[in-house]
Design an enzyme around this catalytic site. Structure first.
Site, PDB file in Angstrom:
ATOM      1  N   HIS A  27      29.852  -3.138  28.410  1.00 12.56           N
ATOM      2  CA  HIS A  27      28.334  -2.229  28.399  1.00 12.56           C
ATOM      3  C   HIS A  27      27.547  -2.974  29.599  1.00 12.56           C
ATOM      4  O   HIS A  27      27.224  -3.892  29.655  1.00 12.56           O
ATOM      5  CB  HIS A  27      27.281  -2.613  27.490  1.00 12.56           C
ATOM      6  CG  HIS A  27      28.057  -2.607  26.047  1.00 12.56           C
ATOM      7  ND1 HIS A  27      29.209  -2.551  24.973  1.00 12.56           N
ATOM      8  CD2 HIS A  27      27.846  -0.549  25.402  1.00 12.56           C
ATOM      9  CE1 HIS A  27      29.863  -2.039  24.502  1.00 12.56           C
ATOM     10  NE2 HIS A  27      29.023  -0.751  24.161  1.00 12.56           N
ATOM     11  N   HIS A 255      25.581   2.749  28.912  1.00 11.43           N
ATOM     12  CA  HIS A 255      25.368   2.251  28.278  1.00 11.43           C
ATOM     13  C   HIS A 255      26.938   1.534  27.670  1.00 11.43           C
ATOM     14  O   HIS A 255      26.547   0.130  28.032  1.00 11.43           O
ATOM     15  CB  HIS A 255      25.122   2.819  26.851  1.00 11.43           C
ATOM     16  CG  HIS A 255      24.333   1.899  25.145  1.00 11.43           C
ATOM     17  ND1 HIS A 255      25.576   1.663  25.054  1.00 11.43           N
ATOM     18  CD2 HIS A 255      23.781   1.642  24.622  1.00 11.43           C
ATOM     19  CE1 HIS A 255      24.934   0.529  23.953  1.00 11.43           C
ATOM     20  NE2 HIS A 255      24.100   1.093  24.226  1.00 11.43           N
ATOM     21  N   GLU A 409      19.593 -10.628   0.325  1.00  8.14           N
ATOM     22  CA  GLU A 409      21.158 -10.988   0.612  1.00  8.14           C
ATOM     23  C   GLU A 409      21.638 -10.401   1.687  1.00  8.14           C
ATOM     24  O   GLU A 409      22.253 -12.259   2.416  1.00  8.14           O
ATOM     25  CB  GLU A 409      22.208 -10.140  -0.646  1.00  8.14           C
ATOM     26  CG  GLU A 409      21.396 -10.205  -1.830  1.00  8.14           C
ATOM     27  CD  GLU A 409      20.657  -9.144  -2.200  1.00  8.14           C
ATOM     28  OE1 GLU A 409      20.329  -8.007  -1.353  1.00  8.14           O
ATOM     29  OE2 GLU A 409      20.186  -9.067  -3.652  1.00  8.14           O
ATOM     30  N   HIS A 471      26.726  -3.087 -12.080  1.00  9.16           N
ATOM     31  CA  HIS A 471      26.479  -5.294 -10.596  1.00  9.16           C
ATOM     32  C   HIS A 471      28.096  -5.688 -11.026  1.00  9.16           C
ATOM     33  O   HIS A 471      27.963  -7.137 -10.944  1.00  9.16           O
ATOM     34  CB  HIS A 471      25.243  -5.318 -11.550  1.00  9.16           C
ATOM     35  CG  HIS A 471      23.882  -5.249 -11.179  1.00  9.16           C
ATOM     36  ND1 HIS A 471      23.630  -3.511 -11.407  1.00  9.16           N
ATOM     37  CD2 HIS A 471      22.772  -6.081 -11.088  1.00  9.16           C
ATOM     38  CE1 HIS A 471      22.209  -3.969 -11.387  1.00  9.16           C
ATOM     39  NE2 HIS A 471      21.723  -5.603 -10.698  1.00  9.16           N
TER      40      HIS A 471
END
Lengths: 669, 669
Positions: A27, A255, A409, A471
């Site tokens: 870039h 960019h 986290e 979970h």
């Protein structure tokens, strides 16, 4: 702006255009736009020694917008680091710390460098609090960051910024390249928040420079101001023109792709350079940058003299520091690791991990860590722990080593990478195993860069029970095992938990993930701290075996009980514990084939996706769906993690191979 | 507060304590503390029909702090949804949308619900812009959220909040339960930022209620204010007392564990309830909540009448809407999918994906999506696309369907879940495959909940070349394949890319990941749109084959070229293309064993971790380390992804099995 300064900046810009075009990647826009701020930082503020890039009291420079990579490699080249012009012509797509000394952290995945810098700043504050004495400012360096819009949009950077503000890290100074352009176009498309106001809300000191293309005095004064603010991190928003000089300057066109040859030629002419010269560095610019190395060498010499005096006055602290800097663990630290016998009570491996931390935290003082707001669940806090907090809070101080990461986290993992990069410390952090994927962007960089980071991941399966499928990790161990250069350790009991810490700490260039249970596990016969280091080993051997049962972690004891059932029926089972695929894979073929001898079918049991287990077993008791919410024993039963079901799968497997040849799991093409 | 309101609130609180204790899991503190705000929302603001929880113009309620799960199940029970008292006693650890109608999204992993709500709000604004006409406010619902400190610390929520502010989503109203407590203790340990100031910086409307335990009028007025602000999302910070009534109220002790029986008895007494009664709902409270269902039923009836008139006046729009709501794709949409022959030019699958989008975007108008600031790389924008932007920006409008997600991968995925949950729309989003792990927390919930979300993931291997190892996925496909209920599709050419879209859109309850190349790939002989749906199929068959070569995506054509080399040596190779492990695994054993016949060894080639390939192949050409920065062809050669190396591995494998039995990859115990 003096002539030489302007010449240097334009050298950086034209060099960036040439390098990006040569590498046909990278870039050009951001390096050209950031050249003035890099010029200011490297000429006036950053002290480092190109002859010894790892000198511990150097200032850290982190390029968070890693796609501007060529800027960092050019600055290292100019400053005299071991980046030759040939290296420069082959600048990688993003900075690679594992390959190039002088690059502090590998960046590119956006937001990571920013979050690493918070770890770097924590390390600086902690080591200063620990080792500095009146007249002995051994640690007084700063962490400087250049970041772009992209990084500041990423959640990991937001988490880290909030944490840095909370911790009042005055040694952290961020220069925000506000060029208004991202890949899709003007930031008005998606990023219109008031960035400085947000950082004020986090507790940062904020400043703004409206002409970052030319106002070098302004940038200099702002960084000086930032250094004076010692109880807040600083961010300086600097308005720049991306790809300045290009006919497409200030647009997304500059960019992500090389500029055209014609455009580059025009830029060179515009900046007073010969358009036919490529990779050109004027002699006076080379000469000008020589002072960087001289300044750095002198600083290190002075520091070494200071350390020598310090040794006389504070021999104990000096010995500790010197040992840490040599990257050696304290002698005999491993003797502190607890060992168990089968008569010891059943304990969860998360609790056994806590015991290890209590035993070694003071013996291995470079351990520094905490939890992402699950301290009581992860059991990551040792008895003598003090919080790492700004002293003004009265809830800790900078000598403290227990980091309250908050519910962050991803930042935790990235901060740990920053701590590991800094040196002199070994970071660890806890959350539920399932949420290591929240942090994956940083976990991957721990592995790629080779940082010794300890991920203490508890509640490591459906065995966590009531919290339910949101979970309960299923895919997580497969993902980790597929990731190169990371140790995954799932200990089955106390000895293996000690073994897991032994492996983790002794792997200086590899992160480790400890997968630990919520539920209690019995202490096994024949388990071993040392054998854990082999990754897999025989727990129960028998002549003329009919079947091998292999388990990991909490399922090893289920395999042991299944073996008992089989034995009662006259079937001869072997049992293997396999705490680490990676360590096992590194053993000799002789050893591996002694653990999994040819001709004996293998049944694995692991409360996790079966994906990948075909490598070591012919049949599996494992997960193929998400889990469920309920008491752990019911959940385990529902999915077949019982001795009865494992025994049934073993019988089925024996029957399947009756009269057939059993494929070897070790000898393959 | 009226008597009945107070009674209702205390019923919610005591019920929460009882349920959490009964389930021996969950979190009593937040449900008790949030009872007043839930009371206000459900009694005064939320309109929903318990008899038809999926009525499209219902208000959405999202509990982002999913650990307060019992609160949502209690509210559904009281409001008359199909959550019985027996269900309530078995409330899961976190809300499970896939199991309980009335739960909009599965929450628990922190920050997700908050980010989902932004997707929900986008859907509401978009469908309103699309379908509402003067006098026909078919879509005028709000999305209400309760969130805690934990969610607001998570990066995914920060990303989503910034995006919501940018998009000026006035239909989004967030109630922030500011209880000052997280699992580790007081938020002073880690979370001391000024939250409202941060949200102001994002462009949100902010309000504060200092006594959220009692000031129901204040909460009501604040929500009314928020509804009046139509060009900004709103957040209301409400100071509450966690576990109010407990002897440990206001501390972390009431956060994550059931209260003691004694404590619960005392709470009941304090609130004027009989301490011996469990799961008690006073008759007058039951009676009071009956109006929720009546109000909702009336609202839906009115809406249906409105829709009937709309049908007359706007038959085309009505037909489109009704089709969407029936969850049916337009007839014959798949006929628009392009098909290719081997004489068509070599094209990157990301480009082929762009072609598909151009063909179907207007035919399947419910497609809505964008990219995480990689539009020009992911090629996710179709020619007729208009940006989804607030009309005041003049760069798009709410009818627009191209979402500029910014550099916010995690929020993008969570927002897509929110859009999928809303109904009537099919979300897609793009980034590099490697960065799907930045979004994993949300990807996992796409799979768990069963949302049709399309992840358009380009630059899908080391074949991306110059960006280097930070951007090159290695572990990513293994991680995805180990995740239940998600389709992973890695097409090898144009026909397979069309097949991948066919599979993705026709899987109404499963997300899909399309792994697409940066580099050009030839159009293969015998590739097929339809066979793609079988996951794996024979591209080249031969009698008495010596070897099967199997590849995915960009490596299939390498396998084809390797087969040519082998044939020239008199070796007989078969070639299999395997775009999807999941779809292949769902085929009959007869079919699978026709693709991988017994007795023929298999060599796989995939520029990705070999982890997991032992399931289908005996030997692998794959990755065991991270990649490297460089031109794609050089990188491919370095790691052995060449016809020559695949042929060599085939010869080696044939030799290895000479005279040995070849293990079946299909028939296993």
């Amino acid at each position: 702006m003096t002539d030489i300064t302007a010449l240097s900046i334009n050298t950086i810009r034209t060099l960036a255009a040439d390098v990006v075009r040569k590498a046909n990647s990278g870039h050009p826009g951001a390096p050209m736009g950031c050249a003035p701020m890099a010029q200011v930082l490297f000429s006036k503020f950053i002290t480092g020694n190109p002859s010894n890039p790892y000198w511990i009291n150097r200032d850290r420079f982190i390029l968070s917008n890693g796609h501007a990579c060529v800027l960092q490699y050019i600055m290292l080249h100019l400053a005299g680091y071991d980046v030759t012009m040939d290296d420069l012509k082959q600048t990688p797509g993003h900075p690679e710390a594992h390959l190039t000394p002088g690059i502090e952290v590998t960046t590119g995945p956006l937001g990571q460098g920013f979050a690493n810098s918070v770890g770097s700043a924590i390390s600086g504050e902690h080591l200063a609090a620990l080792f500095n004495k009146p007249g002995f400012d051994l640690f007084n360096n700063h962490t400087y960051v250049i970041t772009g819009d992209g990084c500041l949009q990423e959640g990991v950077a937001s988490e880290a910024a909030s944490l840095a503000g909370h911790l009042q890290l005055g040694n952290l100074i961020v220069l925000y390249d506000d060029n208004h352009i991202s890949i899709d176009g003007d930031t008005e498309l998606s990023f219109t928040e008031d960035v400085l106001k947000r950082f004020e809300a986090y507790g940062w000191h904020t400043q703004e420079i409206t002409d970052g293309d030319h106002d070098l005095n302004g940038i200099t004064a702002a960084v000086e101001n930032a250094k004076k603010v010692t109880d807040k991190p600083s961010i300086i928003k600097i308005r720049t023109t991306i790809g300045i000089g290009s006919k497409n300057q200030g647009t997304e066109k500059v960019h992500g792709s090389p500029l055209s040859a014609e455009d580059i030629a025009n830029i060179k002419t515009k900046f007073g350079f010969d358009s036919d010269k490529h990779f050109y560095i004027p002699d006076e610019v080379r000469e000008y940058w020589r002072s960087f190395g001289e300044r750095g060498q002198k600083a290190e010499n002075d520091w070494n003299n200071l350390l020598n005096s310090y040794k006389d006055k504070y021999p104990e602290e000096a010995a500790d520091l010197i040992r840490r800097l040599s990257n050696k663990l304290p002698n005999n630290w491993a003797a502190a690791l607890p060992r168990y016998t089968p008569s010891d009570p059943a304990v969860a491996t998360r609790k056994l991990s806590e015991t290890v931390l209590n035993k070694i935290a003071d013996i291995v003082p470079e351990l520094i860590g905490g939890s992402a707001d699950l301290t009581g669940s992860n059991l990551t806090r040792w008895k003598t722990a003090v919080d790492f907090q700004h002293p003004s809070t009265n809830i800790g101080n900078y000598k403290g080593k227990y980091i309250r990461y908050g519910v962050r986290e991803h930042a935790m993992a990235a901060v740990m990478n920053g701590i590991a990069a800094y040196g002199g410390l070994i970071p660890f952090g806890g959350t539920f195993l399932n949420f290591i994927t929240y942090a994956w962007g940083a976990v991957r960089l721990s592995a790629l860069t080779g940082f010794r980071v300890l991920y203490i991941m508890t509640h490591d399966s459906i065995g966590l029970g009531e919290d339910g499928p949101t979970h309960q990790p299923i895919e997580t161990l497969a993902a980790l095992r597929a990731l190169p250069n990371i140790l995954v350790l799932r200990p089955a009991d106390g000895n293996e938990t000690s073994g897991a810490y032994l492996a983790a700490l002794n792997n200086h260039h590899r992160p480790s993930v400890l997968a630990l249970t919520r539920q209690n596990l019995p202490q096994l016969h024949n388990s071993s701290v040392e054998k854990t280091l082999q990754g897999g080993y025989v727990l129960e051997e028998v002549d003329n075996a009919d079947i091998t049962l292999v388990g990991t972690g909490s399922e090893v004891s289920i395999a042991v009980d299944a073996a008992k059932l089989l034995k009662s029926e006259g079937i001869k089972p072997r049992v293997v514990s396999m705490p680490s695929f990676e360590l096992f894979g590194e053993q000799s073929v002789e050893y591996r084939s002694s653990v999994f001898p040819d001709g004996i079918p293998v049944v694995s049991v692991e409360a996790m996706s079966t994906y990948g287990w075909d490598t070591y077993s012919h049949a599996h008791v494992g997960m193929r769906t998400f889990g469920t919410s309920g008491p752990y024993k019911e959940v385990y039963k529902k999915y077949g993690f019982t001795p009865e079901n494992v025994a049934a799968k073993a019988r089925e497997t024996i029957a399947f191979y009756k009269g057939k040849s059993v494929p070897s799991v070790i000898f393959r093409p």
